[in-house]
Scaffold this motif. Structure first.
Motif, PDB file in Angstrom:
ATOM      1  N   ASN A   9      43.876  30.018  50.984  1.00  0.00           N
ATOM      2  CA  ASN A   9      42.890  30.919  51.560  1.00  0.00           C
ATOM      3  C   ASN A   9      43.230  32.374  51.273  1.00  0.00           C
ATOM      4  OD1 ASN A   9      42.305  32.776  54.085  1.00  0.00           O
ATOM      5  ND2 ASN A   9      40.660  31.258  54.036  1.00  0.00           N
ATOM      6  N   ALA A  10      44.507  32.710  51.387  1.00  0.00           N
ATOM      7  CA  ALA A  10      44.925  34.090  51.137  1.00  0.00           C
ATOM      8  C   ALA A  10      44.596  34.505  49.709  1.00  0.00           C
ATOM      9  CB  ALA A  10      46.419  34.243  51.405  1.00  0.00           C
ATOM     10  N   VAL A  11      44.877  33.637  48.753  1.00  0.00           N
ATOM     11  CA  VAL A  11      44.650  33.986  47.345  1.00  0.00           C
ATOM     12  C   VAL A  11      43.159  34.020  47.026  1.00  0.00           C
ATOM     13  CG1 VAL A  11      45.072  33.265  44.953  1.00  0.00           C
ATOM     14  CG2 VAL A  11      46.905  33.131  46.638  1.00  0.00           C
ATOM     15  N   SER A  12      42.381  33.074  47.559  1.00  0.00           N
ATOM     16  CA  SER A  12      40.946  33.075  47.259  1.00  0.00           C
ATOM     17  C   SER A  12      40.274  34.309  47.867  1.00  0.00           C
ATOM     18  CB  SER A  12      40.276  31.790  47.767  1.00  0.00           C
ATOM     19  OG  SER A  12      40.314  31.690  49.178  1.00  0.00           O
ATOM     20  N   THR A  13      40.664  34.676  49.091  1.00  0.00           N
ATOM     21  CA  THR A  13      40.091  35.862  49.719  1.00  0.00           C
ATOM     22  C   THR A  13      40.517  37.126  48.987  1.00  0.00           C
ATOM     23  OG1 THR A  13      40.132  34.747  51.863  1.00  0.00           O
ATOM     24  CG2 THR A  13      39.863  37.132  51.883  1.00  0.00           C
ATOM     25  N   ALA A  14      41.792  37.208  48.607  1.00  0.00           N
ATOM     26  CA  ALA A  14      42.281  38.382  47.885  1.00  0.00           C
ATOM     27  C   ALA A  14      41.551  38.554  46.561  1.00  0.00           C
ATOM     28  CB  ALA A  14      43.780  38.263  47.650  1.00  0.00           C
ATOM     29  N   ALA A  15      41.234  37.460  45.902  1.00  0.00           N
ATOM     30  CA  ALA A  15      40.526  37.554  44.623  1.00  0.00           C
ATOM     31  C   ALA A  15      39.151  38.183  44.802  1.00  0.00           C
ATOM     32  CB  ALA A  15      40.399  36.173  43.990  1.00  0.00           C
ATOM     33  N   ILE A  16      38.465  37.819  45.901  1.00  0.00           N
ATOM     34  CA  ILE A  16      37.173  38.445  46.187  1.00  0.00           C
ATOM     35  C   ILE A  16      37.359  39.950  46.395  1.00  0.00           C
ATOM     36  CG2 ILE A  16      35.280  38.612  47.841  1.00  0.00           C
ATOM     37  CD1 ILE A  16      35.052  36.080  46.250  1.00  0.00           C
ATOM     38  N   VAL A  17      38.380  40.330  47.134  1.00  0.00           N
ATOM     39  CA  VAL A  17      38.639  41.744  47.433  1.00  0.00           C
ATOM     40  C   VAL A  17      39.030  42.510  46.169  1.00  0.00           C
ATOM     41  CG1 VAL A  17      40.174  43.343  48.671  1.00  0.00           C
ATOM     42  CG2 VAL A  17      39.250  41.321  49.839  1.00  0.00           C
ATOM     43  N   LEU A  18      39.843  41.900  45.322  1.00  0.00           N
ATOM     44  CA  LEU A  18      40.363  42.593  44.150  1.00  0.00           C
ATOM     45  C   LEU A  18      39.329  42.767  43.047  1.00  0.00           C
ATOM     46  CD1 LEU A  18      43.877  40.913  43.962  1.00  0.00           C
ATOM     47  CD2 LEU A  18      43.360  43.276  44.610  1.00  0.00           C
ATOM     48  N   GLY A  19      38.299  41.939  43.044  1.00  0.00           N
ATOM     49  CA  GLY A  19      37.221  42.113  42.079  1.00  0.00           C
ATOM     50  C   GLY A  19      37.683  42.010  40.638  1.00  0.00           C
ATOM     51  N   GLU A  20      37.493  43.068  39.864  1.00  0.00           N
ATOM     52  CA  GLU A  20      37.848  43.051  38.443  1.00  0.00           C
ATOM     53  C   GLU A  20      39.340  42.837  38.218  1.00  0.00           C
ATOM     54  OE1 GLU A  20      35.786  43.021  36.112  1.00  0.00           O
ATOM     55  OE2 GLU A  20      33.902  43.910  36.833  1.00  0.00           O
ATOM     56  N   ARG A  21      40.153  43.226  39.193  1.00  0.00           N
ATOM     57  CA  ARG A  21      41.606  43.077  39.032  1.00  0.00           C
ATOM     58  C   ARG A  21      42.082  41.664  39.364  1.00  0.00           C
ATOM     59  NH1 ARG A  21      43.688  46.927  43.265  1.00  0.00           N
ATOM     60  NH2 ARG A  21      41.644  46.508  44.205  1.00  0.00           N
ATOM     61  N   ALA A  22      41.175  40.815  39.819  1.00  0.00           N
ATOM     62  CA  ALA A  22      41.588  39.507  40.325  1.00  0.00           C
ATOM     63  C   ALA A  22      42.169  38.611  39.242  1.00  0.00           C
ATOM     64  CB  ALA A  22      40.402  38.812  40.994  1.00  0.00           C
ATOM     65  N   LEU A  23      41.622  38.624  38.044  1.00  0.00           N
ATOM     66  CA  LEU A  23      42.083  37.682  37.022  1.00  0.00           C
ATOM     67  C   LEU A  23      43.568  37.880  36.733  1.00  0.00           C
ATOM     68  CD1 LEU A  23      39.090  37.648  34.503  1.00  0.00           C
ATOM     69  CD2 LEU A  23      39.669  35.984  36.272  1.00  0.00           C
ATOM     70  N   HIS A  24      43.969  39.116  36.519  1.00  0.00           N
ATOM     71  CA  HIS A  24      45.387  39.370  36.236  1.00  0.00           C
ATOM     72  C   HIS A  24      46.254  38.987  37.426  1.00  0.00           C
ATOM     73  CE1 HIS A  24      48.988  41.339  34.703  1.00  0.00           C
ATOM     74  NE2 HIS A  24      49.091  41.965  35.865  1.00  0.00           N
TER      75      HIS A  24
END
Length: 329
Positions: A269-284
């Motif tokens: 959950n932490a990683v999936s939510t953080a990916a939404i927050v990070l947006g373009e930076r999420a992939l890296h």
């Protein structure tokens, strides 16, 4: 985790809870009543302890005492530790001190009661106070929040409840157990032959039973976060419930859903939510976690990382659990 083979449907029960849908599956039909009792007790405990919509919850008491040192219960301490772990893991992209920002946006009541249209302007956003300013002694269970800070443990507490209920039910019954609470799914005990078949919700509250993407999970946990299901309008803007702690605003829309697999639902959950927050930076950033992940862009483009398998589009059996994007109430 693999694409879905054919497999028998385990015994199951589905019911509303925590403002979303709770699903319980067990490999031994005779164990279903005992496992359900465990799950319902866990749901009652997390609601009583961590709900920000109950004036009698422990979280409400803690928030009212911001600025004063207070002693918290064992359950609250575990939930807070889970939230602080998520904050550390995500370098603050997931932060439990976003409570005031979420309330200011209009998510100040259970989601079913949130006004779908609110003409009032959105207040000027303020960054979250920041999790590093929380003073907590886990051994003594002594907590002091900065003044004017409100905790929101909703997402991580729900994931923790899924982990705890699955683990406890499997230990009690000796069979395989899957617990799904909205977008948070946790398993324990031996999986059924071929794994637990999981339908992946994407742009909709419910997956397509006639051929939506699906995976089979043989252990661990899976979480999905998204920005399309829990939305409302305020001051002419469409808002969603995942707040960027750095701005106090809903996260910029880059990914409509992110699904992540991990050993524990709290981490997924932490990683999936953080990916939404990070947006373009999420992939890296997600690549750096080495966790399997599936990110769906606003245009439907799917990016798979960390060994996430290609989508299976075989019809999903009736009653199969799904990862949705339902957050806390």
């Amino acid at each position: 985790m693999t694409t879905c083979p054919s497999a028998p449907v385990p015994a199951r029960i589905i019911f509303p809870a925590l403002g979303t849908t709770a699903a319980l599956l067990v490999t031994d039909p005779g164990a279903l009543p005992a496992a359900e009792a465990v799950l319902r007790a866990e749901l009652a405990a997390v609601d009583r302890t961590c709900s920000r919509f109950r004036p009698d919850s422990e979280l409400s008491r803690v928030n009212l005492n911001a600025g004063v040192t207070t002693t918290v219960s064992d359950y609250f301490a575990e939930a807070l530790e889970a939230a602080l772990r998520a904050a550390r893991l995500t370098d603050g992209a997931v932060d439990p001190t976003v409570g005031r920002a979420v309330i200011a946006l209009g998510y100040d009541r259970t989601f079913a009661s949130v006004r779908p249209e609110d003409a009032r302007p959105v207040p000027v956003a303020r960054p979250a106070p920041g999790w590093r300013h929380i003073a907590f002694d886990p051994r003594a269970r002594r907590l002091r929040l900065p003044a004017d800070t409100r905790l929101d443990l909703g997402a991580t507490a729900k994931a923790l409840a899924a982990d705890r209920a699955a683990r406890q039910a499997a230990a009690m019954t000796g069979c395989g157990v899957l617990v799904s609470l909205g977008g948070d799914l946790s398993t324990a005990g031996p999986a059924p032959e071929g794994g637990w078949r999981i339908a992946l919700a994407d742009d909709h509250a419910h997956p397509d039973p006639q051929g939506g993407a699906a995976v089979a999970v043989t252990g661990g946990a899976l979480a999905t976060s998204g920005i399309r299901v829990r939305t409302w309008r305020r001051g002419g803007r469409v808002l969603h419930h995942i707040v960027d702690p750095a701005t106090g605003e809903p996260a910029a829309p880059v990914w409509r859903t992110v699904s992540v697999a991990a050993a524990a639902c709290v981490d997924a959950n932490a990683v999936s939510t953080a990916a939404i927050v990070l947006g373009e930076r999420a992939l890296h950033w997600v690549r750096g976690t080495a966790l399997p992940a599936r990110l769906t862009g606003l245009d439907g483009t799917v990016v798979r990382l960390g060994g996430w398998p290609a989508d299976s589009h075989a019809p999903t059996p009736p009653g199969a659990p799904a990862t949705g994007t339902g957050g806390p109430r």
